[in-house]
Design a protein around this motif. Structure first.
Motif, PDB file in Angstrom:
ATOM      1  N   THR A   1     -12.359   1.847 -11.322  1.00 31.38           N
ATOM      2  CA  THR A   1     -12.188   2.454 -10.005  1.00 31.38           C
ATOM      3  C   THR A   1     -11.277   1.551  -9.192  1.00 31.38           C
ATOM      4  OG1 THR A   1     -14.377   3.431 -10.150  1.00 31.38           O
ATOM      5  CG2 THR A   1     -13.394   3.278  -7.948  1.00 31.38           C
ATOM      6  N   GLN A   2     -10.335   2.167  -8.503  1.00 30.22           N
ATOM      7  CA  GLN A   2      -9.386   1.420  -7.682  1.00 30.22           C
ATOM      8  C   GLN A   2      -9.397   1.968  -6.262  1.00 30.22           C
ATOM      9  OE1 GLN A   2      -6.340   2.067 -10.949  1.00 30.22           O
ATOM     10  NE2 GLN A   2      -5.650   0.136 -10.081  1.00 30.22           N
ATOM     11  N   ARG A   3      -9.110   1.098  -5.322  1.00 33.52           N
ATOM     12  CA  ARG A   3      -9.050   1.486  -3.919  1.00 33.52           C
ATOM     13  C   ARG A   3      -7.672   1.146  -3.371  1.00 33.52           C
ATOM     14  NH1 ARG A   3     -13.732  -0.114  -1.360  1.00 33.52           N
ATOM     15  NH2 ARG A   3     -14.291   2.067  -1.330  1.00 33.52           N
ATOM     16  N   VAL A   4      -7.110   2.095  -2.636  1.00 37.40           N
ATOM     17  CA  VAL A   4      -5.832   1.854  -1.962  1.00 37.40           C
ATOM     18  C   VAL A   4      -6.111   0.908  -0.798  1.00 37.40           C
ATOM     19  CG1 VAL A   4      -3.939   2.912  -0.664  1.00 37.40           C
ATOM     20  CG2 VAL A   4      -4.955   4.127  -2.621  1.00 37.40           C
ATOM     21  N   THR A   5      -5.393  -0.215  -0.773  1.00 38.09           N
ATOM     22  CA  THR A   5      -5.587  -1.216   0.285  1.00 38.09           C
ATOM     23  C   THR A   5      -4.449  -1.217   1.298  1.00 38.09           C
ATOM     24  OG1 THR A   5      -4.589  -2.929  -1.105  1.00 38.09           O
ATOM     25  CG2 THR A   5      -6.995  -2.699  -1.186  1.00 38.09           C
ATOM     26  N   VAL A   6      -3.290  -0.709   0.896  1.00 33.05           N
ATOM     27  CA  VAL A   6      -2.141  -0.582   1.792  1.00 33.05           C
ATOM     28  C   VAL A   6      -1.488   0.759   1.507  1.00 33.05           C
ATOM     29  CG1 VAL A   6       0.136  -1.473   2.439  1.00 33.05           C
ATOM     30  CG2 VAL A   6      -1.693  -3.072   1.832  1.00 33.05           C
ATOM     31  N   ASN A   7      -1.233   1.532   2.559  1.00 30.56           N
ATOM     32  CA  ASN A   7      -0.504   2.794   2.408  1.00 30.56           C
ATOM     33  C   ASN A   7       0.424   2.929   3.607  1.00 30.56           C
ATOM     34  OD1 ASN A   7       0.406   5.216   1.503  1.00 30.56           O
ATOM     35  ND2 ASN A   7      -1.391   6.383   2.121  1.00 30.56           N
TER      36      ASN A   7
ATOM     37  N   ARG B   1      -9.573  -6.804 -13.562  1.00 33.01           N
ATOM     38  CA  ARG B   1      -9.306  -6.028 -12.353  1.00 33.01           C
ATOM     39  C   ARG B   1      -7.851  -6.200 -11.916  1.00 33.01           C
ATOM     40  NH1 ARG B   1     -14.939  -6.929  -9.031  1.00 33.01           N
ATOM     41  NH2 ARG B   1     -16.268  -6.573 -10.847  1.00 33.01           N
ATOM     42  N   PRO B   2      -7.026  -5.192 -12.193  1.00 33.11           N
ATOM     43  CA  PRO B   2      -5.631  -5.280 -11.766  1.00 33.11           C
ATOM     44  C   PRO B   2      -5.490  -5.061 -10.259  1.00 33.11           C
ATOM     45  CG  PRO B   2      -6.022  -3.201 -12.870  1.00 33.11           C
ATOM     46  CD  PRO B   2      -7.292  -3.981 -12.957  1.00 33.11           C
ATOM     47  N   ASN B   3      -4.553  -5.771  -9.693  1.00 34.61           N
ATOM     48  CA  ASN B   3      -4.154  -5.594  -8.305  1.00 34.61           C
ATOM     49  C   ASN B   3      -2.656  -5.341  -8.329  1.00 34.61           C
ATOM     50  OD1 ASN B   3      -6.772  -6.329  -7.189  1.00 34.61           O
ATOM     51  ND2 ASN B   3      -6.283  -8.368  -7.934  1.00 34.61           N
ATOM     52  N   ALA B   4      -2.246  -4.231  -7.741  1.00 38.46           N
ATOM     53  CA  ALA B   4      -0.836  -3.844  -7.817  1.00 38.46           C
ATOM     54  C   ALA B   4      -0.294  -3.555  -6.433  1.00 38.46           C
ATOM     55  CB  ALA B   4      -0.686  -2.603  -8.692  1.00 38.46           C
ATOM     56  N   GLU B   5       0.968  -3.896  -6.249  1.00 40.34           N
ATOM     57  CA  GLU B   5       1.678  -3.557  -5.013  1.00 40.34           C
ATOM     58  C   GLU B   5       3.020  -2.970  -5.400  1.00 40.34           C
ATOM     59  OE1 GLU B   5       3.633  -5.714  -1.143  1.00 40.34           O
ATOM     60  OE2 GLU B   5       1.736  -6.486  -1.907  1.00 40.34           O
ATOM     61  N   ILE B   6       3.376  -1.890  -4.727  1.00 46.65           N
ATOM     62  CA  ILE B   6       4.654  -1.221  -4.958  1.00 46.65           C
ATOM     63  C   ILE B   6       5.408  -1.203  -3.634  1.00 46.65           C
ATOM     64  CG2 ILE B   6       5.783   0.952  -5.578  1.00 46.65           C
ATOM     65  CD1 ILE B   6       3.250   1.578  -7.260  1.00 46.65           C
ATOM     66  N   THR B   7       6.660  -1.651  -3.678  1.00 46.23           N
ATOM     67  CA  THR B   7       7.528  -1.622  -2.508  1.00 46.23           C
ATOM     68  C   THR B   7       8.761  -0.797  -2.864  1.00 46.23           C
ATOM     69  OG1 THR B   7       6.789  -3.831  -1.907  1.00 46.23           O
ATOM     70  CG2 THR B   7       8.770  -3.029  -0.820  1.00 46.23           C
TER      71      THR B   7
ATOM     72  N   PRO C   1       3.828   4.584   3.938  1.00 43.94           N
ATOM     73  CA  PRO C   1       4.966   5.362   3.429  1.00 43.94           C
ATOM     74  C   PRO C   1       6.189   5.228   4.324  1.00 43.94           C
ATOM     75  CG  PRO C   1       3.023   6.767   3.829  1.00 43.94           C
ATOM     76  CD  PRO C   1       2.708   5.399   4.332  1.00 43.94           C
ATOM     77  N   PRO C   2       7.353   5.271   3.797  1.00 47.12           N
ATOM     78  CA  PRO C   2       7.709   5.317   2.378  1.00 47.12           C
ATOM     79  C   PRO C   2       8.074   3.950   1.825  1.00 47.12           C
ATOM     80  CG  PRO C   2       9.641   5.888   3.644  1.00 47.12           C
ATOM     81  CD  PRO C   2       8.528   5.540   4.629  1.00 47.12           C
ATOM     82  N   ARG C   3       7.437   2.898   2.304  1.00 49.71           N
ATOM     83  CA  ARG C   3       7.847   1.541   1.928  1.00 49.71           C
ATOM     84  C   ARG C   3       6.889   0.801   1.002  1.00 49.71           C
ATOM     85  NH1 ARG C   3      12.165   3.115   3.736  1.00 49.71           N
ATOM     86  NH2 ARG C   3      12.989   2.543   5.740  1.00 49.71           N
ATOM     87  N   ARG C   4       5.593   0.778   1.339  1.00 50.23           N
ATOM     88  CA  ARG C   4       4.684  -0.141   0.654  1.00 50.23           C
ATOM     89  C   ARG C   4       3.339   0.515   0.372  1.00 50.23           C
ATOM     90  NH1 ARG C   4       1.787  -4.614   3.278  1.00 50.23           N
ATOM     91  NH2 ARG C   4       1.096  -5.966   1.608  1.00 50.23           N
ATOM     92  N   TRP C   5       2.805   0.213  -0.826  1.00 50.02           N
ATOM     93  CA  TRP C   5       1.521   0.762  -1.269  1.00 50.02           C
ATOM     94  C   TRP C   5       0.866  -0.275  -2.165  1.00 50.02           C
ATOM     95  CZ3 TRP C   5      -0.528   2.734  -6.008  1.00 50.02           C
ATOM     96  CH2 TRP C   5      -1.543   3.689  -5.893  1.00 50.02           C
ATOM     97  N   ALA C   6      -0.424  -0.486  -2.004  1.00 52.86           N
ATOM     98  CA  ALA C   6      -1.121  -1.459  -2.838  1.00 52.86           C
ATOM     99  C   ALA C   6      -2.517  -0.955  -3.183  1.00 52.86           C
ATOM    100  CB  ALA C   6      -1.218  -2.807  -2.118  1.00 52.86           C
ATOM    101  N   VAL C   7      -2.989  -1.370  -4.355  1.00 53.61           N
ATOM    102  CA  VAL C   7      -4.326  -1.007  -4.820  1.00 53.61           C
ATOM    103  C   VAL C   7      -5.006  -2.238  -5.402  1.00 53.61           C
ATOM    104  CG1 VAL C   7      -3.820   1.421  -5.298  1.00 53.61           C
ATOM    105  CG2 VAL C   7      -3.526  -0.262  -7.103  1.00 53.61           C
ATOM    106  N   ARG C   8      -6.337  -2.182  -5.367  1.00 51.54           N
ATOM    107  CA  ARG C   8      -7.166  -3.251  -5.931  1.00 51.54           C
ATOM    108  C   ARG C   8      -8.272  -2.594  -6.743  1.00 51.54           C
ATOM    109  NH1 ARG C   8      -8.173  -8.340  -5.275  1.00 51.54           N
ATOM    110  NH2 ARG C   8      -6.879  -8.717  -3.471  1.00 51.54           N
ATOM    111  N   ALA C   9      -8.499  -3.100  -7.957  1.00 48.76           N
ATOM    112  CA  ALA C   9      -9.589  -2.593  -8.796  1.00 48.76           C
ATOM    113  C   ALA C   9     -10.918  -3.106  -8.245  1.00 48.76           C
ATOM    114  CB  ALA C   9      -9.406  -3.025 -10.234  1.00 48.76           C
ATOM    115  N   LEU C  10     -11.933  -2.257  -8.322  1.00 45.64           N
ATOM    116  CA  LEU C  10     -13.237  -2.589  -7.768  1.00 45.64           C
ATOM    117  C   LEU C  10     -14.267  -2.981  -8.814  1.00 45.64           C
ATOM    118  CD1 LEU C  10     -13.524   0.341  -5.194  1.00 45.64           C
ATOM    119  CD2 LEU C  10     -12.663  -1.987  -4.816  1.00 45.64           C
ATOM    120  N   ASP C  11     -13.992  -2.691 -10.088  1.00 41.69           N
ATOM    121  CA  ASP C  11     -15.000  -2.950 -11.108  1.00 41.69           C
ATOM    122  C   ASP C  11     -14.350  -3.326 -12.431  1.00 41.69           C
ATOM    123  OD1 ASP C  11     -13.912  -0.494 -11.840  1.00 41.69           O
ATOM    124  OD2 ASP C  11     -15.731   0.640 -11.465  1.00 41.69           O
TER     125      ASP C  11
END
Length: 143
Positions: free
Chosen positions: A59-65, A81-87, A67-77
């Motif tokens: 399960t992942q949660r969006v931590t930054v949203n 646990r991958p943590n990803a950021e897209i710019t 648009p249209p510049r930056r988005w990040a997610v963090r795994a919860l379990d």
């Protein structure tokens, strides 16, 4: 450890790229290891990924949203646990997409992250990014 960072340029406007790349329902279309995605409540979603032969669900949660510049997610379990950021950076009618990927290991995951997971990400990420570019540009590159 430092995050694994990659960049690609896509011949599409930033708003279109951002909308596609940050839509979890589209992950199976371009992320080579995603089997399926279930959207959850609020800013959560669950991905099932094939890592080697086994499949892992997280399960992942969006931590930054932003648009249209930056988005990040963090795994919860899970043990890894991958943590990803897209710019997404606009370049006229093109976009530069930067992916930053890091992993947190819990339990057995502490051993797996440096030995297996990071190596697998370095090998598999370029495949996913190439598929993303092909999808958005509507071009199939032969190799």
């Amino acid at each position: 450890m430092a995050p694994f960072v990659s960049q690609i340029e896509i011949a599409r406007p930033a708003d279109e790229v951002f909308a596609y790349v940050t839509d979890p329902a589209r992950f199976p279309e371009w992320q080579h290891d995603v089997v399926d995605v279930r959207l959850g409540a609020g800013e959560t979603f669950t991905t099932r990924r094939r890592i080697g032969r086994p499949e892992r669900t997280m399960t992942q949660r969006v931590t930054v949203n932003d648009p249209p510049r930056r988005w990040a997610v963090r795994a919860l379990d899970g043990p890894v646990r991958p943590n990803a950021e897209i710019t997404v950076e606009p370049l006229g009618d093109r976009s530069r997409v930067t992916f930053s990927l890091d992993f947190e290991g819990r339990g057995i995951g502490r051993l797996l992250v440096p030995l297996v997971v990071r190596r697998g990400a370095r090998k598999g990420a370029p495949v996913s990014y190439r598929r993303l570019k092909e999808r958005l540009e509507g071009v199939r590159h032969t190799r």
